[in-house]
Each structure stands twice: as C-alpha cells, then as structure tokens.
Design a protein around this motif. Structure first.
Motif, PDB file in Angstrom:
ATOM      1  N   ALA A   1      -1.646   2.904  40.454  1.00 20.81           N
ATOM      2  CA  ALA A   1      -0.529   3.969  39.974  1.00 20.81           C
ATOM      3  C   ALA A   1       0.148   4.393  41.463  1.00 20.81           C
ATOM      4  O   ALA A   1      -0.536   3.957  42.374  1.00 20.81           O
ATOM      5  N   ASP A   2       0.914   4.841  41.445  1.00 20.16           N
ATOM      6  CA  ASP A   2       1.944   5.309  42.055  1.00 20.16           C
ATOM      7  C   ASP A   2       1.332   6.791  42.997  1.00 20.16           C
ATOM      8  O   ASP A   2       2.309   6.699  44.611  1.00 20.16           O
TER       9      ASP A   2
ATOM     10  N   VAL B   1       2.232   3.416  36.270  1.00 22.44           N
ATOM     11  CA  VAL B   1       1.513   2.759  37.799  1.00 22.44           C
ATOM     12  C   VAL B   1       1.363   1.215  36.277  1.00 22.44           C
ATOM     13  O   VAL B   1       2.115   0.794  35.536  1.00 22.44           O
ATOM     14  N   VAL B   2       1.178   0.174  37.530  1.00 24.63           N
ATOM     15  CA  VAL B   2       1.720  -1.152  37.354  1.00 24.63           C
ATOM     16  C   VAL B   2       0.719  -2.235  37.478  1.00 24.63           C
ATOM     17  O   VAL B   2      -0.524  -2.108  38.398  1.00 24.63           O
TER      18      VAL B   2
ATOM     19  N   LEU C   1      -1.221  14.110  28.968  1.00 26.36           N
ATOM     20  CA  LEU C   1      -0.661  14.862  27.891  1.00 26.36           C
ATOM     21  C   LEU C   1       0.072  13.015  26.918  1.00 26.36           C
ATOM     22  O   LEU C   1       0.446  13.462  25.772  1.00 26.36           O
ATOM     23  N   SER C   2       0.757  12.208  27.713  1.00 25.79           N
ATOM     24  CA  SER C   2       1.137  10.914  27.199  1.00 25.79           C
ATOM     25  C   SER C   2       0.560   9.885  27.758  1.00 25.79           C
ATOM     26  O   SER C   2       0.090   9.983  29.284  1.00 25.79           O
ATOM     27  N   SER C   3       0.367   8.824  27.278  1.00 25.31           N
ATOM     28  CA  SER C   3       0.262   7.428  27.833  1.00 25.31           C
ATOM     29  C   SER C   3       0.994   6.606  27.317  1.00 25.31           C
ATOM     30  O   SER C   3       1.020   6.341  25.719  1.00 25.31           O
ATOM     31  N   THR C   4       1.602   5.775  27.997  1.00 31.35           N
ATOM     32  CA  THR C   4       2.402   4.346  27.807  1.00 31.35           C
ATOM     33  C   THR C   4       1.186   3.378  28.544  1.00 31.35           C
ATOM     34  O   THR C   4       1.930   1.692  27.875  1.00 31.35           O
ATOM     35  N   CYS C   5       0.384   3.762  28.591  1.00 26.36           N
ATOM     36  CA  CYS C   5      -0.125   2.277  29.063  1.00 26.36           C
ATOM     37  C   CYS C   5      -1.330   2.202  28.418  1.00 26.36           C
ATOM     38  O   CYS C   5      -2.455   0.597  28.573  1.00 26.36           O
TER      39      CYS C   5
ATOM     40  N   ALA D   1       5.557  -1.605  34.787  1.00 23.91           N
ATOM     41  CA  ALA D   1       4.800  -0.921  34.870  1.00 23.91           C
ATOM     42  C   ALA D   1       4.404  -0.153  33.301  1.00 23.91           C
ATOM     43  O   ALA D   1       5.354  -0.350  32.400  1.00 23.91           O
ATOM     44  N   CYS D   2       3.961   1.374  33.151  1.00 25.96           N
ATOM     45  CA  CYS D   2       3.400   1.783  32.386  1.00 25.96           C
ATOM     46  C   CYS D   2       3.025   3.329  32.620  1.00 25.96           C
ATOM     47  O   CYS D   2       3.103   3.215  34.213  1.00 25.96           O
TER      48      CYS D   2
END
Length: 244
Positions: free
Chosen positions: A64-65, A87-88, A111-115, A124-125
């Motif tokens: 993560a960044d 997050v990469v 709340l949400s996650s594209t990972c 990245a997500c």
C-alpha cells in the motif's frame, strides 16, 4: 546369449536404477547392453493444482501507499470521511487481495475494495476505509491481508462523546468530573475522549444531594461513553428551611 543378457539387464534396470548403483551400470556395459541403461534423472512429481495455487499465492505480494491511517477525533456513533489506500501488486504474479477474517474492525469500516478482483503485476487497486468508533477513547486496529507477504496497515481513531450535566432542585450544590476536575453548578456540557467518566455531586452545606437521574441512577454516577449522555443531579433544601 546376448539377447538373454540384455533381457536380464532390462529386468535389473527395473529393479535397481544404474545411476543409483554403479555396479549394475558396469555389468550392463560389460554385457553389451548399453541400450538397457537409463541414466536420466527421475522426473519430479507433478504438483497438484491446490499446491501449485498455494505456491502462486505465496509468491504474490501487494504494497500500500502508506502503512498507517490516523482518523484523529470522530464522535461516537458517527463516521469519518472515507480514506483511500492505493495498493500495488509488486510481484510478477496476478492475484487478488482480501482482508483477513481474523481482523477486528469494530471501530472501522471497509467501504469498498477493487482488490478482490484479479490484479495484474504492477497494477494498482484501491481500498476505502472509514472510522466509526463505538466507544470514546483511542481505538486501534491492524488490517492484515489474505496474502501474508503483504505488509499490514495500522488504523487509529479517537472517539469522543458529549456529556450534558444539569442541576435540579431547590438546593445548592455542584457536580465535579473525575477526568478534568471541572465543576458544574447549573447546566454545562463537555466533550470527553476517554471511555469512562465518573461524576461526583457535592452539596453546598445548606442542602443535601438526593440522587441522579437520566443516564445515571441512584447515588453514584459512572458513565461508559458509548454515545452522548445526559445526567441530572438533584439537590434539595432541608424541610425546615423550605417551611420557614
């Protein structure tokens, strides 16, 4: 005779590999049965699909960044603005990233996650998190991911709660707080960032304290600040004073 020797050599090869036993190899060569020799290494056993997938997941790694999110002070029962983690996937393996089911997020919300989708290498997500404290005071959590090789994220929030104090009755007195030493002689309101609060009622010497009402009952007042509270302290003059 040569054919018989080679047939025997084939049987010897099946029973004992020449590479593992040099004596067998020399006997085969001496008998003119070079073709019966099998000098290749045994093939590695095929890895089952489950193990291969496990090895792939172990090799995947996301970073993560940032390593921590501090949401500062948030009212109990409310929610902070959402914060975003980028997050990469820094590995050479495509994989998805979830949050471990063992993580206690009582005071936070994902709340949400594209990972959760498959993320290609170097892509990245994003994960969005908010703080929603259920108790006043400092609250912390550590987000651990489904891929153990991915560094965890530390979360922090300080929950706050308001306490409204009112003095009732015809007698004089004051209410003191165990936390900041403040004294309330009429109606007052304060915000606290500790999980518990003890209030003490002191009469003025010409009246007497009759008890608490509201979120406190009886003669003592200990509040667990899991939300805003309202209490009333009642003071009464002695009966003789009220009559004359």
């Amino acid at each position: 005779p040569a054919l018989a020797r080679c047939s025997l050599a084939a049987r010897l090869r099946g029973a004992l590999r020449p590479r593992a036993c040099p004596v067998v190899a020399l006997l085969l060569l001496a008998g003119g049965c070079r073709d019966a020799l099998d000098l290749t290494e045994p093939a590695s056993p095929t890895v089952s699909g489950g193990r291969q997938e496990e090895t792939t997941l172990r090799a995947a790694r996301f970073v993560a960044d940032r390593t921590a999110l501090d949401f500062e002070v948030v009212p109990v029962g409310g929610a902070s603005p959402r914060r975003k983690l980028t997050v990469v996937n820094v590995s050479e393996t495509a994989a998805s990233l979830g949050i471990s089911s063992a993580v206690d997020l009582t005071h936070f919300q994902v709340l949400s996650s594209t990972c959760a989708r498959t993320v290609k290498p170097k892509e990245a997500c994003e994960i969005e998190i908010a703080a929603a404290p259920k108790l006043a005071g400092e609250q912390k959590a550590v987000v651990r991911f489904s891929l153990e090789s991915s560094p965890p994220i530390e979360l922090r929030v300080v929950g706050s709660a308001k306490v409204r104090i009112a003095k009732t009755g015809d007698g004089g007195g004051q209410v003191a707080s165990s936390l900041d030493g403040a004294h309330c002689t009429d109606v007052c309101e304060a915000t606290f960032t500790q999980p518990e609060l003890v209030l003490r009622a002191d009469d003025d010497g010409r009246a007497f304290f009759t008890g608490w009402s509201g979120d406190c009952k009886g003669r003592t007042c200990r509040l667990v600040l899991d939300g805003d509270k309202q209490v009333r302290a009642s003071f009464r003059k002695p009966l003789a004073t009220r009559l004359f």
